[in-house]
Design a protein around this motif. Structure first.
Motif, short mmCIF file in Angstrom:
data_model
loop_
_atom_site.label_atom_id
_atom_site.label_comp_id
_atom_site.label_asym_id
_atom_site.label_seq_id
_atom_site.Cartn_x
_atom_site.Cartn_y
_atom_site.Cartn_z
N GLU A 5 0.35 -0.85 -0.02
CA GLU A 5 0.30 -0.22 0.01
C GLU A 5 1.09 0.95 0.01
O GLU A 5 0.03 2.32 -0.38
N GLU A 6 2.21 0.69 0.65
CA GLU A 6 3.10 2.16 1.17
C GLU A 6 3.64 3.41 -0.42
O GLU A 6 3.81 3.78 -1.11
N PHE A 7 3.39 1.79 -1.20
CA PHE A 7 4.55 2.05 -2.64
C PHE A 7 3.80 1.72 -3.59
O PHE A 7 4.17 1.88 -4.74
N GLY A 8 2.50 1.00 -3.58
CA GLY A 8 1.79 1.31 -4.90
C GLY A 8 1.64 -0.27 -5.79
O GLY A 8 0.77 -0.43 -6.19
N SER A 9 2.80 -1.01 -5.86
CA SER A 9 2.70 -2.34 -6.19
C SER A 9 3.64 -2.96 -6.33
O SER A 9 4.88 -2.04 -5.33
N GLN A 28 7.15 -1.38 -7.62
CA GLN A 28 7.90 -0.06 -7.13
C GLN A 28 8.78 -0.03 -5.67
O GLN A 28 9.36 0.32 -5.68
N HIS A 69 2.41 1.57 -18.80
CA HIS A 69 1.71 0.92 -17.83
C HIS A 69 0.59 -0.75 -17.69
O HIS A 69 0.32 0.00 -18.07
#
Length: 226
Positions: A54-58, A61, A214
């Motif tokens: 959740e912090e980094f998005g994926s 990442q 993406h």
């Protein structure tokens, strides 16, 4: 229910699920939890994995993050950061070893995955070249040019010079679109034509140009443009 199962929220612990159903059936969170092995004081490893994603998005990442960014997340330190960097590099090398041993044109999906991993989350445009031998095996890859969020200046003569240095017989070109949309621009097509003409003088073939967005990759060869 075993003591181990009681430690894992949900019906089946990720490790047992992997053994019974295969790794492809696991979510990113479950795979990351298996790799991290342990959480931290007051936090289960599944919760730590969820917080990181959740912090980094994926997952990608997360693997691209530097130590300062990762250290701001509770439960992450030098040891776990080193583990993630190591597995990311192992994955990159595994892809490259495969492409170095086989005809790259017989493994288009692996090439796409490899380029997606390298380029998809770059904040600026990067132009990369895969240099191939006469059997279309990858000799090396090189990120030759870097630009802004919407443009990268490409010099065909530098690509030709790079090919000559490693005695390449063919090339695969690639660059990313940080906007996320992989559709090639008119300039992308013009630059590709310039590179093809420059390479033809030395009988170096340009096999494809892949534009990475993406979750999608557009192939010039598949479009019939090469």
């Amino acid at each position: 229910m075993t003591k181990r199962q009681e430690l894992w929220p949900g019906v089946m612990p990720p490790r047992e699920k992997l053994l019974q159903q295969g790794a492809k059936e696991l979510s990113d969170q479950e795979l990351l939890a298996i790799y991290l092995r342990t959480g931290c004081r007051g936090m289960h490893v599944m919760e730590l994995a969820k917080n990181l994603l959740e912090e980094f998005g994926s997952l990608h990442q997360l693997l691209m993050a530097d130590f300062d960014a990762m250290a701001r997340t509770k439960g992450m330190g030098v040891a776990k950061f080193s583990q993630l960097v190591a597995v990311s590099e192992l994955s990159r090398r595994a892809y490259l070893r495969h492409l170095s041993a086989e005809n790259a044109m017989l493994s288009p999906e692996i090439i796409r995955e490899y380029l997606q991993n390298l380029l998809v989350f770059r904040e600026r445009e990067v132009f990369l070249v895969l240099f191939l031998d006469n059997q279309h095996r990858v000799i090396r890859h090189e990120e030759m040019f870097a630009g802004t969020i919407g443009h990268v200046e490409v010099y065909p003569r530098e690509i030709v010079r790079g090919a000559m240095k490693v005695n390449a017989a063919a090339l695969i070109l690639a660059h990313n679109h940080p906007s996320g949309r992989a559709e090639p621009s008119l300039m992308d097509r013009k630059v590709t034509e310039q590179i093809i003409r420059a390479c033809q003088l030395l009988e170096i073939r340009v096999l494809d140009h892949l534009v990475v967005g993406h979750g999608e990759t557009v192939s010039f060869a598949e479009r019939g443009w090469i």
